[in-house]
Design an enzyme around this catalytic site. Structure first.
Site, mmCIF file in Angstrom:
data_model
loop_
_atom_site.group_PDB
_atom_site.id
_atom_site.type_symbol
_atom_site.label_atom_id
_atom_site.label_comp_id
_atom_site.label_asym_id
_atom_site.label_seq_id
_atom_site.Cartn_x
_atom_site.Cartn_y
_atom_site.Cartn_z
ATOM 1 N N ARG A 74 -52.027 6.640 -13.495
ATOM 2 C CA ARG A 74 -52.152 6.116 -14.830
ATOM 3 C C ARG A 74 -51.011 5.391 -15.202
ATOM 4 O O ARG A 74 -51.029 4.464 -16.204
ATOM 5 C CB ARG A 74 -52.794 6.923 -15.982
ATOM 6 C CG ARG A 74 -54.195 7.702 -15.821
ATOM 7 C CD ARG A 74 -55.258 6.607 -16.016
ATOM 8 N NE ARG A 74 -56.493 7.102 -15.863
ATOM 9 C CZ ARG A 74 -57.732 6.133 -15.756
ATOM 10 N NH1 ARG A 74 -57.411 4.964 -15.658
ATOM 11 N NH2 ARG A 74 -58.771 6.734 -16.083
ATOM 12 N N ASN A 109 -63.990 5.884 -23.358
ATOM 13 C CA ASN A 109 -62.791 5.065 -22.397
ATOM 14 C C ASN A 109 -61.467 5.303 -23.312
ATOM 15 O O ASN A 109 -61.472 5.562 -24.569
ATOM 16 C CB ASN A 109 -63.223 3.636 -22.659
ATOM 17 C CG ASN A 109 -64.282 3.024 -22.174
ATOM 18 O OD1 ASN A 109 -64.921 3.954 -21.115
ATOM 19 N ND2 ASN A 109 -64.837 1.962 -22.347
ATOM 20 N N HIS A 126 -62.273 10.603 -25.781
ATOM 21 C CA HIS A 126 -61.433 11.173 -24.751
ATOM 22 C C HIS A 126 -59.962 10.831 -24.923
ATOM 23 O O HIS A 126 -59.158 10.797 -24.029
ATOM 24 C CB HIS A 126 -61.803 10.793 -23.415
ATOM 25 C CG HIS A 126 -63.314 11.366 -22.954
ATOM 26 N ND1 HIS A 126 -64.032 10.861 -21.943
ATOM 27 C CD2 HIS A 126 -63.902 12.540 -23.481
ATOM 28 C CE1 HIS A 126 -65.053 11.403 -21.779
ATOM 29 N NE2 HIS A 126 -65.087 12.503 -22.767
ATOM 30 N N CYS A 134 -44.369 14.253 -26.004
ATOM 31 C CA CYS A 134 -43.349 15.055 -25.219
ATOM 32 C C CYS A 134 -44.186 16.576 -25.308
ATOM 33 O O CYS A 134 -44.457 16.978 -26.445
ATOM 34 C CB CYS A 134 -42.234 15.301 -25.542
ATOM 35 S SG CYS A 134 -41.194 16.483 -24.794
ATOM 36 N N CYS A 137 -41.100 18.838 -27.121
ATOM 37 C CA CYS A 137 -40.779 18.298 -28.556
ATOM 38 C C CYS A 137 -41.870 17.799 -29.397
ATOM 39 O O CYS A 137 -41.393 17.504 -30.672
ATOM 40 C CB CYS A 137 -39.185 17.696 -28.678
ATOM 41 S SG CYS A 137 -39.416 15.988 -28.441
ATOM 42 N N CYS A 154 -39.063 12.950 -21.645
ATOM 43 C CA CYS A 154 -38.570 12.621 -22.868
ATOM 44 C C CYS A 154 -37.209 12.702 -22.979
ATOM 45 O O CYS A 154 -36.594 13.425 -22.087
ATOM 46 C CB CYS A 154 -39.159 13.886 -23.867
ATOM 47 S SG CYS A 154 -38.590 13.801 -25.539
ATOM 48 N N SER A 195 -72.281 6.324 -17.321
ATOM 49 C CA SER A 195 -73.212 6.899 -16.574
ATOM 50 C C SER A 195 -74.056 8.210 -17.231
ATOM 51 O O SER A 195 -75.011 8.833 -16.730
ATOM 52 C CB SER A 195 -72.802 7.471 -15.304
ATOM 53 O OG SER A 195 -71.634 8.328 -15.606
ATOM 54 N N GLU A 221 -77.432 -0.458 -13.931
ATOM 55 C CA GLU A 221 -78.060 0.445 -13.342
ATOM 56 C C GLU A 221 -78.718 1.353 -14.184
ATOM 57 O O GLU A 221 -78.324 1.518 -15.561
ATOM 58 C CB GLU A 221 -77.330 1.501 -12.239
ATOM 59 C CG GLU A 221 -76.519 2.315 -12.901
ATOM 60 C CD GLU A 221 -75.625 3.015 -11.974
ATOM 61 O OE1 GLU A 221 -75.636 2.499 -10.609
ATOM 62 O OE2 GLU A 221 -74.800 4.016 -12.494
#
Ligand code: APR
Length: 252
Positions: A74, A109, A126, A134, A137, A154, A195, A221
């Site tokens: 990510r 998302n 989500h 952090c 802390c 951090c 989905s 779909e």
């Protein structure tokens, strides 16, 4: 209810009429709504989970063992987050909120694009990749301003974690209660680009149906066979078409 597919323009008029007559619509969105913004989905052709094992890269257990796995998955997106823009689907949902038709967007998302498009009432069940904190802390950081390092630390030396729900983590109770209450009281649920198999989010359309809401699925779909209407079309095409049909009513 006879299933209806995208071929007829009449379908768009019927869906638009339903939205205007019933209102009180809630949208439940998944990765498909951001696909046209260049963000990969998870389970379709070429999706993220075809390349990465979610349990190795996106579970809380894996994160505790080696946080760099999740950050390798990510980190790029977080650093480049300003490059990702809402597409016509996000924009159309924000317009439907302004028209008083969509009262809430519940999204799975974590890309923050619904808010970026102007939607005000958004429940990010989500979490959101742009919010980073952090673990030691609690200091908060905002994407893309994340300290260098893999994984980033951090200033206090603690490990940083995006405010997202990883596999094996519970959804924040207050957030999911709000999503459940919203789904159980709507009269229409727009199911867009999901989905609809990952729980507990996948239970929300059933909650709406129990309350006799109509389910309108927009997907490329068939993912939700119990939908009352199935629009097999890209979200970036289908949602603006629905907005156009509604605007035609107001000029009749
Ligand atoms: N327009 C509409 N639908 C689309 C488009 C598009 N342009 N592109 C893809 N889709 C559809 C796919 O057909 C699929 O049904 O979007 C859906 C994406 O499904 P997934 O990749 O499974 O994503 P999602 O449903 O959001 O996954 C749910 O699983 O891994 C977890 O936390 C992750 O939030 C995610 C959750």
């Amino acid at each position: 209810m006879v299933k209806r597919n995208v071929e007829s323009e009449a379908l768009y008029r019927e869906v638009a009429r339903l939205l205007v007559d019933r209102g009180n619509c809630v949208a439940l969105t998944g990765a498909g709504v951001s696909a046209e913004s260049g963000i990969p989905t998870f389970r379709t052709q070429g999706g993220l989970w075809e390349k990465y094992d979610p349990m190795e890269f996106a579970s809380i257990e894996a994160f505790r063992k080696d946080p760099s796995k999740y950050w390798s998955l990510r980190g790029e997106f977080i650093k480049d987050s300003d490059l990702y823009q809402p597409n016509n689907a996000h924009i159309a949902l924000a317009e439907l909120e302004q028209m008083g038709i969509v009262r809430c967007v519940i999204t799975q998302n974590i890309d923050g694009l619904h808010k970026k498009a102007g939607s005000k009432n958004v429940i990010e069940i989500h979490g959101n990749l742009m919010e980073i904190y952090c673990l030691a802390c609690g200091k908060e950081y905002k994407a893309p301003y994340v300290p260098e390092g893999m994984p980033p630390h951090c200033l206090c030396g603690g490990i940083l974690k995006p405010n997202t729900v990883l596999f094996g983590e519970e959804l924040p109770v207050d957030v999911f209660m709000k999503a459940k209450e919203t789904s159980a009281t709507c009269r229409i649920m727009l199911l867009v680009g999901t989905s609809a198999i990952v729980h507990p989010a996948a239970s929300l359309p059933y909650l709406a149906k129990e309350n006799r809401a109509k389910i309108i699925e927009i997907n490329i779909e068939k993912a939700f066979p119990e939908a009352d209407y199935s629009i097999m079309e890209k979200a970036g095409t289908a949602l603006p078409k629905i907005v156009d049909e509604i605007n035609k009513f107001s000029h009749e």
